[in-house]
Every structure is written in C-alpha cells, then in structure tokens.
Scaffold this motif. Structure first.
Motif, PDB file in Angstrom:
ATOM      1  N   LEU A  99       0.691  -1.011   0.003  1.00 42.12           N
ATOM      2  CA  LEU A  99      -0.120  -0.140  -0.137  1.00 42.12           C
ATOM      3  C   LEU A  99       0.951   1.277   0.513  1.00 42.12           C
ATOM      4  O   LEU A  99       1.752   1.805   0.981  1.00 42.12           O
ATOM      5  CB  LEU A  99      -1.169   0.259   1.250  1.00 42.12           C
ATOM      6  CG  LEU A  99      -2.154   1.192   1.196  1.00 42.12           C
ATOM      7  CD1 LEU A  99      -2.826   0.253   0.634  1.00 42.12           C
ATOM      8  CD2 LEU A  99      -2.312   1.433   2.709  1.00 42.12           C
ATOM      9  N   GLU A 100       0.430   2.416  -1.447  1.00 37.88           N
ATOM     10  CA  GLU A 100       1.473   3.309  -1.431  1.00 37.88           C
ATOM     11  C   GLU A 100       0.247   4.497  -1.188  1.00 37.88           C
ATOM     12  O   GLU A 100      -0.195   4.358  -1.488  1.00 37.88           O
ATOM     13  CB  GLU A 100       2.139   3.655  -2.572  1.00 37.88           C
ATOM     14  CG  GLU A 100       3.806   2.820  -2.184  1.00 37.88           C
ATOM     15  CD  GLU A 100       4.240   3.287  -3.533  1.00 37.88           C
ATOM     16  OE1 GLU A 100       3.519   4.076  -4.165  1.00 37.88           O
ATOM     17  OE2 GLU A 100       4.764   2.255  -3.789  1.00 37.88           O
ATOM     18  N   TYR A 101       0.689   5.387   0.188  1.00 35.33           N
ATOM     19  CA  TYR A 101      -0.628   6.139   0.690  1.00 35.33           C
ATOM     20  C   TYR A 101       0.459   7.491   0.850  1.00 35.33           C
ATOM     21  O   TYR A 101       1.476   7.821   1.766  1.00 35.33           O
ATOM     22  CB  TYR A 101      -0.708   5.882   1.682  1.00 35.33           C
ATOM     23  CG  TYR A 101      -0.782   5.750   3.146  1.00 35.33           C
ATOM     24  CD1 TYR A 101      -0.846   6.935   4.218  1.00 35.33           C
ATOM     25  CD2 TYR A 101       0.292   4.727   3.706  1.00 35.33           C
ATOM     26  CE1 TYR A 101       0.282   6.407   5.429  1.00 35.33           C
ATOM     27  CE2 TYR A 101       1.446   4.426   4.851  1.00 35.33           C
ATOM     28  CZ  TYR A 101       1.096   6.240   5.155  1.00 35.33           C
ATOM     29  OH  TYR A 101       1.705   5.388   7.100  1.00 35.33           O
ATOM     30  N   ARG A 102      -0.160   8.735   1.350  1.00 33.45           N
ATOM     31  CA  ARG A 102       0.526   9.507   1.450  1.00 33.45           C
ATOM     32  C   ARG A 102      -1.382  10.370   2.572  1.00 33.45           C
ATOM     33  O   ARG A 102      -2.382  10.144   1.967  1.00 33.45           O
ATOM     34  CB  ARG A 102      -0.015  10.575   0.689  1.00 33.45           C
ATOM     35  CG  ARG A 102      -1.098  11.623  -0.620  1.00 33.45           C
ATOM     36  CD  ARG A 102       0.146  12.235  -1.118  1.00 33.45           C
ATOM     37  NE  ARG A 102      -1.079  13.482  -2.057  1.00 33.45           N
ATOM     38  CZ  ARG A 102      -1.159  14.594  -1.483  1.00 33.45           C
ATOM     39  NH1 ARG A 102      -1.814  14.779  -0.120  1.00 33.45           N
ATOM     40  NH2 ARG A 102      -2.409  14.934  -2.500  1.00 33.45           N
ATOM     41  N   TRP A 103      -0.825  11.486   3.266  1.00 33.85           N
ATOM     42  CA  TRP A 103      -2.231  12.077   3.735  1.00 33.85           C
ATOM     43  C   TRP A 103      -2.422  12.914   3.597  1.00 33.85           C
ATOM     44  O   TRP A 103      -1.903  14.125   2.857  1.00 33.85           O
ATOM     45  CB  TRP A 103      -1.518  12.731   5.870  1.00 33.85           C
ATOM     46  CG  TRP A 103      -1.157  11.154   6.598  1.00 33.85           C
ATOM     47  CD1 TRP A 103      -0.052  10.804   7.405  1.00 33.85           C
ATOM     48  CD2 TRP A 103      -2.168  10.229   7.286  1.00 33.85           C
ATOM     49  NE1 TRP A 103      -0.108   9.972   8.057  1.00 33.85           N
ATOM     50  CE2 TRP A 103      -1.328   9.967   8.145  1.00 33.85           C
ATOM     51  CE3 TRP A 103      -3.559  10.225   6.917  1.00 33.85           C
ATOM     52  CZ2 TRP A 103      -2.397   7.991   8.406  1.00 33.85           C
ATOM     53  CZ3 TRP A 103      -4.103   9.303   7.526  1.00 33.85           C
ATOM     54  CH2 TRP A 103      -3.596   8.269   8.179  1.00 33.85           C
ATOM     55  N   GLY A 104      -3.720  13.835   3.700  1.00 39.27           N
ATOM     56  CA  GLY A 104      -3.981  14.839   3.190  1.00 39.27           C
ATOM     57  C   GLY A 104      -3.627  15.726   4.363  1.00 39.27           C
ATOM     58  O   GLY A 104      -3.182  15.139   5.126  1.00 39.27           O
ATOM     59  N   THR A 105      -4.632  16.850   4.429  1.00 42.14           N
ATOM     60  CA  THR A 105      -4.641  17.698   5.505  1.00 42.14           C
ATOM     61  C   THR A 105      -5.584  17.746   6.380  1.00 42.14           C
ATOM     62  O   THR A 105      -5.693  18.268   8.117  1.00 42.14           O
ATOM     63  CB  THR A 105      -4.337  19.169   4.653  1.00 42.14           C
ATOM     64  OG1 THR A 105      -5.211  19.727   3.505  1.00 42.14           O
ATOM     65  CG2 THR A 105      -3.151  19.071   3.999  1.00 42.14           C
ATOM     66  N   GLU A 106      -6.788  17.471   5.857  1.00 38.49           N
ATOM     67  CA  GLU A 106      -8.071  17.091   6.472  1.00 38.49           C
ATOM     68  C   GLU A 106      -8.340  16.308   7.739  1.00 38.49           C
ATOM     69  O   GLU A 106      -8.181  15.104   7.321  1.00 38.49           O
ATOM     70  CB  GLU A 106      -9.883  16.837   5.773  1.00 38.49           C
ATOM     71  CG  GLU A 106      -9.916  18.803   4.972  1.00 38.49           C
ATOM     72  CD  GLU A 106      -9.698  19.572   5.264  1.00 38.49           C
ATOM     73  OE1 GLU A 106     -10.197  19.105   6.534  1.00 38.49           O
ATOM     74  OE2 GLU A 106      -9.313  21.249   5.624  1.00 38.49           O
ATOM     75  N   THR A 107      -9.167  16.598   9.119  1.00 33.75           N
ATOM     76  CA  THR A 107      -9.217  15.832   9.823  1.00 33.75           C
ATOM     77  C   THR A 107     -10.683  16.362  10.164  1.00 33.75           C
ATOM     78  O   THR A 107     -10.763  17.485  10.147  1.00 33.75           O
ATOM     79  CB  THR A 107      -8.565  15.821  11.128  1.00 33.75           C
ATOM     80  OG1 THR A 107      -8.204  17.572  11.892  1.00 33.75           O
ATOM     81  CG2 THR A 107      -7.257  15.542  10.555  1.00 33.75           C
ATOM     82  N   LEU A 108     -11.341  15.048  10.681  1.00 34.42           N
ATOM     83  CA  LEU A 108     -13.239  15.377  10.882  1.00 34.42           C
ATOM     84  C   LEU A 108     -13.789  14.470  12.206  1.00 34.42           C
ATOM     85  O   LEU A 108     -12.787  14.032  12.628  1.00 34.42           O
ATOM     86  CB  LEU A 108     -13.664  14.931   9.084  1.00 34.42           C
ATOM     87  CG  LEU A 108     -13.065  16.069   8.193  1.00 34.42           C
ATOM     88  CD1 LEU A 108     -11.808  14.774   7.724  1.00 34.42           C
ATOM     89  CD2 LEU A 108     -14.105  15.779   7.090  1.00 34.42           C
TER      90      LEU A 108
END
Length: 288
Positions: A99-108
C-alpha cells in the motif's frame, strides 16, 4: 407405490439436492480464500467495485457522500468523512500486500484536530460492522488483525475480536515478542518475551513513548514519510505469521495469528488520505 408418485418423489429429491448444492456454493462458510499467483491491483481498472464494496456506520453499503472516490489518475481519495471501510469481495491467504499512501490535510468528525488515522484490517471475518458497535448499532470494522496507519503509530498491530451475526464472541489472536515501555504498553522487540494477545495493541518497535493524539504528531524515530509525502507499507501474510514493513524498515511481527485468512478492509477514520497503489500478490521467496 404408483408410478406418478415415484416420479414426483424423484423430482422433489433432485430439486432438494440442487438447492443444497447451490446454498453450499454461495454460503460465506464455503468461500475459499485466494492465494495470489500474480500481482492484482485492488484499485481495479478505474472501477473500485471490481474488488471492493463499501461499509459505513451511517450508510451501510451506500456511500452517498463519496467518502471513497477513484480519480482519473488512478489515485484513490478517502475523504475521512465517515467511519468504515472499503472491503474486498474476496478472502485472501498467504499473500504480499503493498500500500502506497499519503495523508491529506483534513481531519474530521470526532477525529478533528487529532492524529491522522486509518488502517488496514487483515484476515477479516464475520459480519460487516461486527467490531466496534453495540447490540443495537453495528460498528465500523470486522473481526481481524489490523496493521495500524496513524501518525506516529504506523505498523502497530491491533487484535480486533468482534462478534458473529448471532452476537456471539469471535476469536482473534496474535503472539508477539514484546517489551514494556515506561507506561506498561506492549512494544514489539525481536529480543522480547513471547506474549499472546486476544485483544489490544502491540506498538511498533520505534513508537515514541510520548506519543500524543494530536494532528501532525511525529515521533523521534518515525519511519513513516513526513507531511504529505508518500509512504510505502508492506504486509507479508505467511500462514499464521505477519510481518509489517514501512519504507523498508521492519516495524512489527506476529506469529500464531488467528484468523489466518479473510477479507482486507481499508479504513476511513476521520482523516483525509490518498492511495496510489494497493496491490496483492504472491509471497516472495525470501520473507524478511
């Protein structure tokens, strides 16, 4: 017995036999786990439904808000606006997952301002929503062994023992060699003591003992890529053993794992995330 009654009995028996075979073929208990012989892209050919279905606590099998969307560039966006996951239609055993992933900026939602959180649930069994809910409300997850994806804790092992469709406890288990940190939490170490867990978390080897559940947390020894850079996560599922590797570093191991096969669930847990590769394939000849 008259001939017409013999004929009617024969038709009845044939019909019953056919229906039993049909039920056995379609029953979840009769499902056979797939051991990949070639690499499979779980993101499909621009169609998430090829390999996945959706489960959300507030939508069930519907995703009206588009929590999971696959862009024209082939990158999966997880908005984080919900709790649940993408769940594979098939069960798998003895495989190598990348799995290759990155975070966005939002937390909800309830994770607003907290460490960005997600995860990969391996060997999922039982009903959708069978873990993390109540007697009257299904939860977001399934009985499984998790590979945690959270800022500061990527590669933690979580043993998630949920309930079956009748509400009865299901078994989940893993044995890890551990030491205890200053707070008494279990931390994987190759030189630790073998300990069996039927629930709970085993921290990855370098988890910061001062970890805090705050957005952008980063420990001194973290191997996850910083910020919004891409991270490569690998899971080696070998019989009753699991090995987790993050950006080329072994971070956790388990043996005597149960279940040893099942579906794979990619979580949404209140954080924006992007995935550019989700592949499952045959195990390499040498397991790290």
């Amino acid at each position: 017995m008259p001939a017409y009654r013999l004929c009617a009995l024969f038709v009845l028996l044939v019909g019953l036999s056919t229906s039993l075979v049909s039920a056995a073929e379609t029953s979840p208990a009769a499902a056979q786990a797939i051991t990949p012989t070639e690499t499979i892209s779980l993101l499909g050919d621009g169609d998430l439904s090829k390999h996945f279905y959706t489960w959300l606590t507030d939508g069930g099998y519907e995703d009206p808000r588009g929590v999971f969307t696959l862009g024209k560039d082939g990158i999966l966006k997880i908005s984080g606006d919900g709790f649940g996951g993408l769940i594979t239609r098939q069960e798998y055993a003895d495989y190598y997952l990348v799995l290759e992933y990155r975070w966005g900026t939002e937390t909800l939602l309830t994770r607003k301002g907290k460490a960005r959180d997600g995860g990969l649930l391996l060997h999922c069994q039982g009903p959708d929503g069978g873990f993390g809910g109540s007697a009257t409300k299904p939860g977001p997850w399934m009985t499984s062994i998790e590979c945690q994806i959270i800022e500061g804790g990527v590669g933690d092992i979580l043993v998630l023992a949920g309930k079956d469709a009748a509400g009865q406890p299901m078994k989940a288990e893993a044995t890890c060699t551990i030491v205890r940190d200053r707070d008494g939490e279990a931390v994987w170490s190759p030189k630790g003591e073998a300990t069996t867990f039927q629930r709970g978390r085993i921290n990855w080897s370098g988890r910061d003992p001062d970890w805090q559940d705050v957005v952008d947390f980063r420990g001194a020894d973290d191997v996850e890529s910083p910020g919004q850079e891409w991270t490569k996560l690998e899971c080696f599922c070998v019989g009753d053993k699991l090995v987790y590797r993050v950006n080329g570093v072994i971070v956790n191991r388990a043996s005597d794992v149960f279940p040893q096969q099942g579906k794979i669930l990619l979580q949404t847990e209140g954080a924006e995330m992007y995935v550019r590769k989700a592949e499952i394939g045959p195990l390499p000849k040498e397991i790290p």
